[in-house]
Design a protein around this motif. Structure first.
Motif, PDB file in Angstrom:
ATOM      1  N   LEU A 239      -5.497   4.675  -4.217  1.00 31.74           N
ATOM      2  CA  LEU A 239      -4.905   5.491  -3.505  1.00 31.74           C
ATOM      3  C   LEU A 239      -4.694   7.122  -3.894  1.00 31.74           C
ATOM      4  O   LEU A 239      -4.360   7.972  -3.219  1.00 31.74           O
ATOM      5  CB  LEU A 239      -3.578   4.953  -3.381  1.00 31.74           C
ATOM      6  CG  LEU A 239      -3.302   3.740  -2.642  1.00 31.74           C
ATOM      7  CD1 LEU A 239      -1.664   3.095  -3.064  1.00 31.74           C
ATOM      8  CD2 LEU A 239      -3.363   4.014  -1.267  1.00 31.74           C
ATOM      9  N   LYS A 240      -5.319   7.318  -5.264  1.00 29.40           N
ATOM     10  CA  LYS A 240      -5.487   8.601  -5.840  1.00 29.40           C
ATOM     11  C   LYS A 240      -6.413   9.473  -4.917  1.00 29.40           C
ATOM     12  O   LYS A 240      -6.470  10.559  -4.879  1.00 29.40           O
ATOM     13  CB  LYS A 240      -5.746   8.746  -7.359  1.00 29.40           C
ATOM     14  CG  LYS A 240      -4.862   8.108  -8.332  1.00 29.40           C
ATOM     15  CD  LYS A 240      -5.379   8.245  -9.639  1.00 29.40           C
ATOM     16  CE  LYS A 240      -4.544   7.448 -10.648  1.00 29.40           C
ATOM     17  NZ  LYS A 240      -5.220   7.769 -12.094  1.00 29.40           N
TER      18      LYS A 240
ATOM     19  N   LEU B 100      -7.944   8.123  -1.878  1.00 37.95           N
ATOM     20  CA  LEU B 100      -8.092   7.624  -0.557  1.00 37.95           C
ATOM     21  C   LEU B 100      -6.773   7.791   0.099  1.00 37.95           C
ATOM     22  O   LEU B 100      -5.686   7.440  -0.607  1.00 37.95           O
ATOM     23  CB  LEU B 100      -8.655   6.403  -0.093  1.00 37.95           C
ATOM     24  CG  LEU B 100     -10.075   6.170  -0.645  1.00 37.95           C
ATOM     25  CD1 LEU B 100     -10.383   4.666  -0.397  1.00 37.95           C
ATOM     26  CD2 LEU B 100     -11.077   6.871   0.300  1.00 37.95           C
ATOM     27  N   THR B 101      -6.571   7.903   1.478  1.00 36.82           N
ATOM     28  CA  THR B 101      -5.188   7.869   1.989  1.00 36.82           C
ATOM     29  C   THR B 101      -4.853   6.328   2.076  1.00 36.82           C
ATOM     30  O   THR B 101      -5.753   5.362   2.022  1.00 36.82           O
ATOM     31  CB  THR B 101      -5.142   8.238   3.533  1.00 36.82           C
ATOM     32  OG1 THR B 101      -6.109   7.497   4.245  1.00 36.82           O
ATOM     33  CG2 THR B 101      -5.619   9.817   3.602  1.00 36.82           C
ATOM     34  N   ALA B 102      -3.551   5.936   2.487  1.00 34.98           N
ATOM     35  CA  ALA B 102      -3.297   4.584   2.407  1.00 34.98           C
ATOM     36  C   ALA B 102      -3.788   3.953   3.680  1.00 34.98           C
ATOM     37  O   ALA B 102      -3.983   2.699   3.579  1.00 34.98           O
ATOM     38  CB  ALA B 102      -1.567   4.700   2.818  1.00 34.98           C
ATOM     39  N   SER B 103      -4.047   4.706   4.868  1.00 30.43           N
ATOM     40  CA  SER B 103      -4.746   3.884   5.766  1.00 30.43           C
ATOM     41  C   SER B 103      -6.149   3.643   5.569  1.00 30.43           C
ATOM     42  O   SER B 103      -6.467   2.534   6.014  1.00 30.43           O
ATOM     43  CB  SER B 103      -4.580   4.657   7.301  1.00 30.43           C
ATOM     44  OG  SER B 103      -5.151   6.020   6.945  1.00 30.43           O
ATOM     45  N   GLU B 104      -6.706   4.560   4.785  1.00 34.26           N
ATOM     46  CA  GLU B 104      -8.185   4.342   4.537  1.00 34.26           C
ATOM     47  C   GLU B 104      -8.401   3.131   3.482  1.00 34.26           C
ATOM     48  O   GLU B 104      -9.271   2.172   3.755  1.00 34.26           O
ATOM     49  CB  GLU B 104      -8.830   5.412   3.934  1.00 34.26           C
ATOM     50  CG  GLU B 104      -9.196   6.741   4.599  1.00 34.26           C
ATOM     51  CD  GLU B 104      -9.639   8.052   4.050  1.00 34.26           C
ATOM     52  OE1 GLU B 104     -10.119   8.760   4.732  1.00 34.26           O
ATOM     53  OE2 GLU B 104      -8.901   8.108   3.047  1.00 34.26           O
ATOM     54  N   THR B 105      -7.424   3.251   2.754  1.00 33.22           N
ATOM     55  CA  THR B 105      -7.478   2.104   1.532  1.00 33.22           C
ATOM     56  C   THR B 105      -7.219   0.582   2.147  1.00 33.22           C
ATOM     57  O   THR B 105      -7.927  -0.262   1.848  1.00 33.22           O
ATOM     58  CB  THR B 105      -6.441   2.245   0.381  1.00 33.22           C
ATOM     59  OG1 THR B 105      -6.647   3.446  -0.080  1.00 33.22           O
ATOM     60  CG2 THR B 105      -6.344   1.100  -0.602  1.00 33.22           C
TER      61      THR B 105
ATOM     62  N   THR C 105       0.848  -1.280  -0.018  1.00 40.01           N
ATOM     63  CA  THR C 105      -0.102  -0.202   0.097  1.00 40.01           C
ATOM     64  C   THR C 105       1.044   1.158   0.060  1.00 40.01           C
ATOM     65  O   THR C 105       0.563   2.266  -0.584  1.00 40.01           O
ATOM     66  CB  THR C 105      -0.895   0.046   1.240  1.00 40.01           C
ATOM     67  OG1 THR C 105      -1.764  -1.028   1.436  1.00 40.01           O
ATOM     68  CG2 THR C 105      -1.774   1.340   1.386  1.00 40.01           C
ATOM     69  N   ILE C 106       1.917   1.233   0.637  1.00 40.52           N
ATOM     70  CA  ILE C 106       2.798   2.378   0.940  1.00 40.52           C
ATOM     71  C   ILE C 106       3.693   2.633   0.025  1.00 40.52           C
ATOM     72  O   ILE C 106       4.167   3.840  -0.704  1.00 40.52           O
ATOM     73  CB  ILE C 106       3.371   2.593   2.282  1.00 40.52           C
ATOM     74  CG1 ILE C 106       2.146   2.734   3.455  1.00 40.52           C
ATOM     75  CG2 ILE C 106       4.332   3.531   2.558  1.00 40.52           C
ATOM     76  CD1 ILE C 106       2.642   2.499   4.783  1.00 40.52           C
TER      77      ILE C 106
ATOM     78  N   ILE D  66       3.583   4.262  -3.751  1.00 41.39           N
ATOM     79  CA  ILE D  66       3.060   5.442  -3.992  1.00 41.39           C
ATOM     80  C   ILE D  66       3.931   6.538  -4.927  1.00 41.39           C
ATOM     81  O   ILE D  66       3.418   7.303  -5.735  1.00 41.39           O
ATOM     82  CB  ILE D  66       2.876   6.221  -2.457  1.00 41.39           C
ATOM     83  CG1 ILE D  66       1.771   5.473  -1.982  1.00 41.39           C
ATOM     84  CG2 ILE D  66       2.571   7.565  -2.672  1.00 41.39           C
ATOM     85  CD1 ILE D  66       1.302   6.062  -0.513  1.00 41.39           C
TER      86      ILE D  66
END
Length: 130
Positions: A78-79, A81-86, A11-12, A15
């Motif tokens: 990820l465009k 939402l934030t990484a934590s939300e995703t 996820t991170i 980016i």
């Protein structure tokens, strides 16, 4: 723990790649490199069982819809939402897969399965609170 690390990593980590190249190129190269590396572990032309015409369609469905599109949409989100939300939304995926199996495939759901589902929902609620 390895699964949690893997989710956080994919996820991170991409980016920067997503900003430079976009989701389509990033997923395409990721799948290509992973396929080449894994082919040294298990040769793709060596398989067990019978191969029918319908097997081709099932295989293509799993590859395209279950792998390529799912990772593309995940990384493309990820465009917006934030990484934590995703990653939080990704936690609901095992629950949706289990419920879909119960509804459409008639798979039985025992008490331990219900407990696991409740724990997943409880975790999502805890993590989504500010």
């Amino acid at each position: 723990m390895l699964s949690a690390f893997g989710l956080a990593f994919y996820t991170i980590y991409p980016i920067g790649l997503l900003k430079k190249w976009g989701s389509f190129i990033t997923v395409g190269w990721g799948m290509l490199v992973a396929g080449i590396v894994f082919s040294f572990i298990r040769a793709p032309w060596q398989f067990e069982g019978q191969w029918y015409v319908t097997t081709n369609f099932a295989f293509l469905f799993v590859v395209i819809c279950g792998t390529v599109l799912s990772f593309y949409f995940y990384l493309d989100s990820l465009k917006y939402l934030t990484a934590s939300e995703t990653s939080l939304l990704a936690c609901a995926e095992p629950l949706s897969a289990a419920l879909t199996s119960v509804i459409f495939l008639g798979v039985s759901f025992g008490w331990i399965d219900w407990l696991g589902s409740l724990l997943i929902l409880f975790t999502i609620v805890i993590l989504s609170r500010e």
